[in-house]
Scaffold this motif. Sequence first.
Motif, PDB file in Angstrom:
ATOM      1  N   ILE A 131       0.853  -1.181   0.000  1.00 34.16           N
ATOM      2  CA  ILE A 131       0.000   0.000   0.000  1.00 34.16           C
ATOM      3  C   ILE A 131       0.891   1.233   0.000  1.00 34.16           C
ATOM      4  N   LEU A 132       0.427   2.275  -0.657  1.00 30.58           N
ATOM      5  CA  LEU A 132       1.216   3.497  -0.816  1.00 30.58           C
ATOM      6  C   LEU A 132       1.764   3.987   0.526  1.00 30.58           C
ATOM      7  N   GLY A 133       3.077   4.195   0.587  1.00 29.01           N
ATOM      8  CA  GLY A 133       3.696   4.709   1.798  1.00 29.01           C
ATOM      9  C   GLY A 133       4.022   3.656   2.833  1.00 29.01           C
ATOM     10  N   GLN A 134       3.798   2.397   2.497  1.00 28.52           N
ATOM     11  CA  GLN A 134       4.082   1.303   3.441  1.00 28.52           C
ATOM     12  C   GLN A 134       5.058   0.311   2.833  1.00 28.52           C
ATOM     13  N   GLY A 135       5.584  -0.552   3.685  1.00 28.37           N
ATOM     14  CA  GLY A 135       6.426  -1.629   3.197  1.00 28.37           C
ATOM     15  C   GLY A 135       5.580  -2.780   2.680  1.00 28.37           C
ATOM     16  N   PRO A 136       6.149  -3.608   1.832  1.00 29.34           N
ATOM     17  CA  PRO A 136       5.398  -4.762   1.329  1.00 29.34           C
ATOM     18  C   PRO A 136       4.965  -5.687   2.464  1.00 29.34           C
ATOM     19  N   LYS A 137       3.751  -6.220   2.311  1.00 32.17           N
ATOM     20  CA  LYS A 137       3.219  -7.162   3.295  1.00 32.17           C
ATOM     21  C   LYS A 137       2.940  -8.479   2.602  1.00 32.17           C
ATOM     22  N   LEU A 138       3.416  -9.568   3.195  1.00 30.92           N
ATOM     23  CA  LEU A 138       3.234 -10.878   2.584  1.00 30.92           C
ATOM     24  C   LEU A 138       1.770 -11.292   2.586  1.00 30.92           C
ATOM     25  N   LEU A 139       1.282 -11.711   1.417  1.00 31.78           N
ATOM     26  CA  LEU A 139      -0.079 -12.249   1.317  1.00 31.78           C
ATOM     27  C   LEU A 139      -0.059 -13.773   1.332  1.00 31.78           C
ATOM     28  N   ILE A 140       0.811 -14.348   0.511  1.00 34.21           N
ATOM     29  CA  ILE A 140       0.837 -15.800   0.401  1.00 34.21           C
ATOM     30  C   ILE A 140       2.202 -16.242  -0.101  1.00 34.21           C
ATOM     31  N   GLN A 141       2.595 -17.439   0.356  1.00 36.55           N
ATOM     32  CA  GLN A 141       3.870 -18.022  -0.043  1.00 36.55           C
ATOM     33  C   GLN A 141       3.626 -19.442  -0.512  1.00 36.55           C
ATOM     34  N   PHE A 142       4.168 -19.775  -1.683  1.00 39.20           N
ATOM     35  CA  PHE A 142       4.079 -21.117  -2.249  1.00 39.20           C
ATOM     36  C   PHE A 142       5.454 -21.777  -2.231  1.00 39.20           C
ATOM     37  N   GLN A 143       5.459 -23.069  -1.995  1.00 40.62           N
ATOM     38  CA  GLN A 143       6.634 -23.891  -2.207  1.00 40.62           C
ATOM     39  C   GLN A 143       6.211 -24.911  -3.258  1.00 40.62           C
ATOM     40  N   ASN A 144       6.782 -24.778  -4.466  1.00 41.06           N
ATOM     41  CA  ASN A 144       6.291 -25.534  -5.623  1.00 41.06           C
ATOM     42  C   ASN A 144       4.798 -25.218  -5.801  1.00 41.06           C
ATOM     43  N   ASN A 145       3.917 -26.196  -5.794  1.00 45.35           N
ATOM     44  CA  ASN A 145       2.500 -25.869  -5.990  1.00 45.35           C
ATOM     45  C   ASN A 145       1.703 -25.899  -4.694  1.00 45.35           C
ATOM     46  N   GLY A 146       2.397 -25.983  -3.561  1.00 43.39           N
ATOM     47  CA  GLY A 146       1.722 -26.024  -2.270  1.00 43.39           C
ATOM     48  C   GLY A 146       1.834 -24.710  -1.522  1.00 43.39           C
ATOM     49  N   VAL A 147       0.797 -24.379  -0.750  1.00 42.17           N
ATOM     50  CA  VAL A 147       0.794 -23.154   0.042  1.00 42.17           C
ATOM     51  C   VAL A 147       1.546 -23.381   1.348  1.00 42.17           C
ATOM     52  N   VAL A 148       2.524 -22.508   1.620  1.00 46.11           N
ATOM     53  CA  VAL A 148       3.295 -22.594   2.858  1.00 46.11           C
ATOM     54  C   VAL A 148       2.711 -21.678   3.924  1.00 46.11           C
ATOM     55  N   ASP A 149       2.316 -20.483   3.504  1.00 43.96           N
ATOM     56  CA  ASP A 149       1.821 -19.494   4.450  1.00 43.96           C
ATOM     57  C   ASP A 149       0.812 -18.601   3.749  1.00 43.96           C
ATOM     58  N   ASP A 150      -0.416 -18.605   4.201  1.00 46.02           N
ATOM     59  CA  ASP A 150      -1.433 -17.677   3.676  1.00 46.02           C
ATOM     60  C   ASP A 150      -2.174 -17.015   4.819  1.00 46.02           C
ATOM     61  N   SER A 151      -1.487 -16.874   5.945  1.00 43.58           N
ATOM     62  CA  SER A 151      -2.127 -16.365   7.151  1.00 43.58           C
ATOM     63  C   SER A 151      -2.589 -14.905   7.013  1.00 43.58           C
ATOM     64  N   GLN A 152      -1.991 -14.144   6.127  1.00 42.25           N
ATOM     65  CA  GLN A 152      -2.380 -12.740   5.979  1.00 42.25           C
ATOM     66  C   GLN A 152      -3.182 -12.499   4.693  1.00 42.25           C
ATOM     67  N   LEU A 153      -3.629 -13.553   4.068  1.00 46.66           N
ATOM     68  CA  LEU A 153      -4.439 -13.417   2.854  1.00 46.66           C
ATOM     69  C   LEU A 153      -5.912 -13.284   3.240  1.00 46.66           C
ATOM     70  N   PRO A 154      -6.577 -12.212   2.822  1.00 45.72           N
ATOM     71  CA  PRO A 154      -8.031 -12.074   3.119  1.00 45.72           C
ATOM     72  C   PRO A 154      -8.821 -13.066   2.262  1.00 45.72           C
ATOM     73  N   LYS A 155      -9.032 -14.225   2.807  1.00 47.25           N
ATOM     74  CA  LYS A 155      -9.529 -15.344   2.003  1.00 47.25           C
ATOM     75  C   LYS A 155     -10.986 -15.187   1.562  1.00 47.25           C
ATOM     76  N   ASP A 156     -11.689 -14.224   2.151  1.00 50.55           N
ATOM     77  CA  ASP A 156     -13.063 -14.012   1.700  1.00 50.55           C
ATOM     78  C   ASP A 156     -13.109 -13.373   0.319  1.00 50.55           C
ATOM     79  N   ARG A 157     -11.995 -12.748  -0.085  1.00 49.02           N
ATOM     80  CA  ARG A 157     -12.010 -12.075  -1.388  1.00 49.02           C
ATOM     81  C   ARG A 157     -10.778 -12.351  -2.237  1.00 49.02           C
ATOM     82  N   PHE A 158      -9.708 -12.768  -1.609  1.00 51.01           N
ATOM     83  CA  PHE A 158      -8.454 -13.030  -2.319  1.00 51.01           C
ATOM     84  C   PHE A 158      -8.263 -14.533  -2.479  1.00 51.01           C
ATOM     85  N   SER A 159      -7.742 -14.904  -3.643  1.00 52.61           N
ATOM     86  CA  SER A 159      -7.349 -16.298  -3.853  1.00 52.61           C
ATOM     87  C   SER A 159      -6.108 -16.321  -4.728  1.00 52.61           C
ATOM     88  N   ALA A 160      -5.329 -17.368  -4.581  1.00 52.75           N
ATOM     89  CA  ALA A 160      -4.116 -17.499  -5.386  1.00 52.75           C
ATOM     90  C   ALA A 160      -3.889 -18.964  -5.685  1.00 52.75           C
TER      91      ALA A 160
END
Lengths: 117, 116
Positions: free
Chosen positions: A38-67
């Motif tokens: 977001i403008l004026g902020q540092g990057p915030k992790l949304l999701i992390q994949f290892q190969n085709n598996g999700v490692v961390d999606d704890s900060q992904l707003p899952k009601d509207r975001f998908s990856a």
Amino acid sequence: EAGVAQSPRYKIIEKRQSVAFWCNPISGHATLYWYQQILGQGPKLLIQFQNNGVVDDSQLPKDRFSAERLKGVDSTLKIQPAKLEDSAVYLCASRSGRHGPLNEKLFFGSGTQLSVL
Amino acid sequence: AQKVTQAQTEISVVEKEDVTLDCVYETRDTTYYLFWYKQPPSGELVFLIRRNSFDEQNEISGRYSWNFQKSTSSFNFTITASQVVDSAVYFCALSEDTGTASKLTFGTGTRLQVTL
């Protein structure tokens, strides 16, 4: 060596619409990240994949975001429906995935700048 | 939880001045990595340096130098004889060592403006 590719570079949508971003990491990189900046902020992790598996999606707003990263190579991030506060730059990054200090470096793409009106 | 603080929001200097960007971090891990990234107007984050928690030696690379002090949890970045091309937003970041699952936690960035 080709870098991390992202598209589109810019996207303008109205609130409640849907949008998708695409990322192609560096060839051979097993780990892929999506960050929201977001403008004026540092990057915030949304999701992390290892190969085709999700490692961390704890900060992904899952009601509207998908990856997904179905074949363990390129990835798409989708927002449905978009809200005004989703206006940000969405950065994709990749890393080799091999363990060890020499492989701790993330390579970033140029990002997709999203404006939600 | 990890946290990175960059208290300086924006710094303006005249070309050829030296400038130091501050970074303070918090972590409970004993093994971790610290990074500095540069984000020019093009938007891409450019890697500058990585330092692991066991290596407190300061590092110099051309006009850039880094001062890592575990005692004060700081990892400061100095640009000597700044140039207009150094104008960018600089981010300090922290990564815990979890093998293949490491991720970066970024500070809020410091915008550096170098003028003639």
